[in-house]
Design a protein around this motif. Structure first.
Motif, PDB file in Angstrom:
ATOM      1  N   SER A   1       0.832  -1.206   0.000  1.00  0.00           N
ATOM      2  CA  SER A   1       0.000   0.000   0.000  1.00  0.00           C
ATOM      3  C   SER A   1       0.863   1.251   0.000  1.00  0.00           C
ATOM      4  O   SER A   1       0.577   2.223  -0.707  1.00  0.00           O
ATOM      5  CB  SER A   1      -0.925   0.008   1.223  1.00  0.00           C
TER       6      SER A   1
ATOM      7  N   THR B   1      -8.888  -3.156  -9.269  1.00  0.00           N
ATOM      8  CA  THR B   1      -9.529  -4.247  -8.532  1.00  0.00           C
ATOM      9  C   THR B   1     -10.218  -5.243  -9.458  1.00  0.00           C
ATOM     10  O   THR B   1     -10.646  -6.307  -9.016  1.00  0.00           O
ATOM     11  CB  THR B   1     -10.579  -3.707  -7.528  1.00  0.00           C
TER      12      THR B   1
ATOM     13  N   SER C   1      -0.561 -12.608  -5.988  1.00  0.00           N
ATOM     14  CA  SER C   1      -0.526 -12.439  -4.534  1.00  0.00           C
ATOM     15  C   SER C   1      -0.678 -10.971  -4.144  1.00  0.00           C
ATOM     16  O   SER C   1      -1.453 -10.621  -3.239  1.00  0.00           O
ATOM     17  CB  SER C   1       0.795 -12.989  -3.984  1.00  0.00           C
TER      18      SER C   1
ATOM     19  N   LYS D   1      -4.335  -9.855  -4.678  1.00  0.00           N
ATOM     20  CA  LYS D   1      -5.240 -10.272  -3.595  1.00  0.00           C
ATOM     21  C   LYS D   1      -5.085  -9.372  -2.376  1.00  0.00           C
ATOM     22  O   LYS D   1      -6.063  -8.985  -1.738  1.00  0.00           O
ATOM     23  CB  LYS D   1      -4.978 -11.728  -3.230  1.00  0.00           C
ATOM     24  N   GLN D   2      -3.834  -9.041  -2.058  1.00  0.00           N
ATOM     25  CA  GLN D   2      -3.580  -8.153  -0.923  1.00  0.00           C
ATOM     26  C   GLN D   2      -4.141  -6.759  -1.187  1.00  0.00           C
ATOM     27  O   GLN D   2      -4.756  -6.139  -0.320  1.00  0.00           O
ATOM     28  CB  GLN D   2      -2.082  -8.073  -0.643  1.00  0.00           C
TER      29      GLN D   2
ATOM     30  N   VAL E   1      -6.668  -5.894  -3.193  1.00  0.00           N
ATOM     31  CA  VAL E   1      -8.130  -5.916  -3.129  1.00  0.00           C
ATOM     32  C   VAL E   1      -8.604  -5.932  -1.689  1.00  0.00           C
ATOM     33  O   VAL E   1      -9.551  -5.223  -1.319  1.00  0.00           O
ATOM     34  CB  VAL E   1      -8.686  -7.134  -3.900  1.00  0.00           C
ATOM     35  N   LYS E   2      -7.934  -6.695  -0.851  1.00  0.00           N
ATOM     36  CA  LYS E   2      -8.298  -6.767   0.567  1.00  0.00           C
ATOM     37  C   LYS E   2      -8.115  -5.419   1.248  1.00  0.00           C
ATOM     38  O   LYS E   2      -8.994  -4.947   1.973  1.00  0.00           O
ATOM     39  CB  LYS E   2      -7.445  -7.831   1.258  1.00  0.00           C
ATOM     40  N   GLU E   3      -6.985  -4.771   0.996  1.00  0.00           N
ATOM     41  CA  GLU E   3      -6.707  -3.493   1.652  1.00  0.00           C
ATOM     42  C   GLU E   3      -7.547  -2.369   1.063  1.00  0.00           C
ATOM     43  O   GLU E   3      -7.953  -1.457   1.791  1.00  0.00           O
ATOM     44  CB  GLU E   3      -5.211  -3.176   1.549  1.00  0.00           C
ATOM     45  N   TYR E   4      -7.812  -2.449  -0.230  1.00  0.00           N
ATOM     46  CA  TYR E   4      -8.684  -1.447  -0.849  1.00  0.00           C
ATOM     47  C   TYR E   4     -10.094  -1.559  -0.276  1.00  0.00           C
ATOM     48  O   TYR E   4     -10.714  -0.551   0.074  1.00  0.00           O
ATOM     49  CB  TYR E   4      -8.724  -1.639  -2.364  1.00  0.00           C
ATOM     50  N   GLY E   5     -10.584  -2.785  -0.132  1.00  0.00           N
ATOM     51  CA  GLY E   5     -11.904  -2.992   0.469  1.00  0.00           C
ATOM     52  C   GLY E   5     -11.944  -2.604   1.923  1.00  0.00           C
ATOM     53  O   GLY E   5     -12.998  -2.241   2.465  1.00  0.00           O
ATOM     54  N   GLY E   6     -10.767  -2.662   2.564  1.00  0.00           N
ATOM     55  CA  GLY E   6     -10.674  -2.272   3.967  1.00  0.00           C
ATOM     56  C   GLY E   6     -10.422  -0.785   4.163  1.00  0.00           C
ATOM     57  O   GLY E   6     -10.088  -0.345   5.257  1.00  0.00           O
TER      58      GLY E   6
END
Length: 416
Positions: free
Chosen positions: A5, A28, A386, A389-390, A392-397
């Motif tokens: 990030s 994303t 990899s 995936k990280q 997308v997870k952090e963007y969604g968070g």
């Protein structure tokens, strides 16, 4: 906050914040779209590999992937299929270009749910054809008469395209005037002061530049959103009207230039370009068989821009449209390999790039480096997936929310 990030934020901090939001959203979509938006991460990883095979120096576009080839009309008004993005172009080891393209095959095919055995076959095909083309020592261009398979259909369609079609798509009538349409999903309104300055600047460019179109006047301007990696860069469309021919128009694309994202990882001395815009068009003119109409540079508000005509024809092949057509996939990848090698041969011997004999010798020794390229591409494709995936997870968070606050941070550039 993760290192990934932090790296993405640092790279995009000089871009327009509200547009960077749209870039992150686009990234994303899938791992291939993420790959297209993170060219700098590819070379950051590549720079840490100590045992890559050596290769001659060549001019490379830097961001080569499956969707950075396309059709366009050259300055001679004929249609070509070729490499079409040179924002990252530099002098670098020839294999860097091959590594990024072959890696893109594995990532794109996975995103399209194409069997990875096919991806392996296409990777081998690209390398073999690239090397064979180098061995011939002669650059090749692809246009309707020399094209094959689906590229022929693509170019024939391009030949039939007219400027009327692009005007119908991007303009509208407002009273008795033709203006750039703000109903187009990728056009944004400029504030009055910027628009006035931009139109005055382009008027001066037309009058004073040897590359500008004669007998045209500026009629309108908008902010343009395009691509993936370049989202967030200042980019404008300007509508021009002929002063000689009734109802004849041109649309000009004007795109801000930055340092190549490969620059931090280069150990090769680069030419002393006047600015980044000059670097981009100079390398483009060397590598492409024929370059587009009105290709030139300008400086606006102390920033460098590349200018070229927005054409009725500048399309990229969307691989999702042919993913189940193996023969078409085979032919397209083969053509891309020919064009990649041809671009390096065409620009050989210029400002430190390898001469044709050196490139031929490199192609003849393909057995010494082919497997290393495939192994790296497979491994890096997994790294990209990899990271995706990280991300997308952090963007969604909401890890990126502070990058584009609710205040209108770009009101001096565009009103969204």
């Amino acid at each position: 906050m993760s290192e990934l990030s932090d790296e993405l934020k640092a790279f995009n901090k000089s871009r327009l914040p509200e547009m960077v939001k749209l870039k992150y959203e686009a990234m994303t979509e899938n791992a291939f779209r993420f790959f297209r938006g993170t060219c700098h991460l590819f070379y950051q990883r590549l720079s840490k590999i100590k045992h890559l095979p050596s290769s001659p120096l060549a001019w490379i576009c830097g961001d080569l992937h499956l969707e950075n080839f396309g059709s366009y009309k050259g300055n001679n008004k004929l249609v070509y299929f070729d490499l079409n993005d040179f924002d990252e172009a530099v002098l670098a080891p020839a294999l860097w270009e091959v590594l990024r393209l072959v890696t893109s095959i594995f990532i794109a095919f996975d995103a399209l749910d194409i069997d990875q055995e096919q991806a392996q076959n296409m990777g081998v095909l690209f390398i073999n054809t690239y090397a064979a083309t180098l061995c011939k020592g002669k650059a090749v261009g692809i246009e309707p008469r020399t094209s094959r398979g689906i590229v022929t259909e693509f170019l024939k369609k391009a030949e039939k395209s007219t400027y009327r079609e692009i005007l119908e798509k991007r303009t509208e009538n407002k009273g008795n005037k033709v203006v750039l349409s703000l109903r187009h999903e990728r056009h944004f309104k400029l504030n009055k002061e910027l628009k006035k300055q931009l139109e005055e600047h382009v008027t001066q460019w037309i009058q004073k530049s040897n590359d500008g179109p004669y007998n045209y006047k500026v009629k309108d301007a908008v902010f343009r959103l395009a691509g993936t990696g370049s989202i967030g860069v200042k980019r404008y469309l300007i509508l021009l009207k002929s002063t000689n021919t009734k109802e004849k128009y041109l649309i000009v694309d004007m795109k801000q230039s930055f340092d190549s994202s490969l620059a931090p990882y280069l150990t090769v001395k680069q030419p002393e370009w006047e600015n980044n815009a000059q670097r981009i068009i100079s390398v483009q003119q060397r590598m492409q068989n024929v370059f587009p109409s009105l290709l030139s540079t300008t400086e606006f508000r102390g920033e460098e821009y590349v200018i070229q005509e927005l054409q009725p024809v500048k399309d990229t092949l969307e691989f999702k449209m042919i993913k189940n057509q193996y023969r078409d996939l085979y032919q397209v990848v083969d053509d891309m390999a020919v064009l990649t090698a041809s671009s390096q041969l065409r620009s050989g011997g210029m400002n430190g790039s390898a001469i044709i004999d050196e490139l031929k010798a490199f192609g003849e020794n393909v057995a010494k480096w082919k497997q290393a390229v495939l192994d790296y591409a497979v491994n890096d494709a997994e790294n990209v997936k990899s990271d995706y995936k990280q991300f997308v997870k952090e963007y969604g968070g909401k890890a990126f929310e502070n990058e584009y606050s609710t205040t209108n941070t770009i009101d001096t550039h565009a009103t969204v």
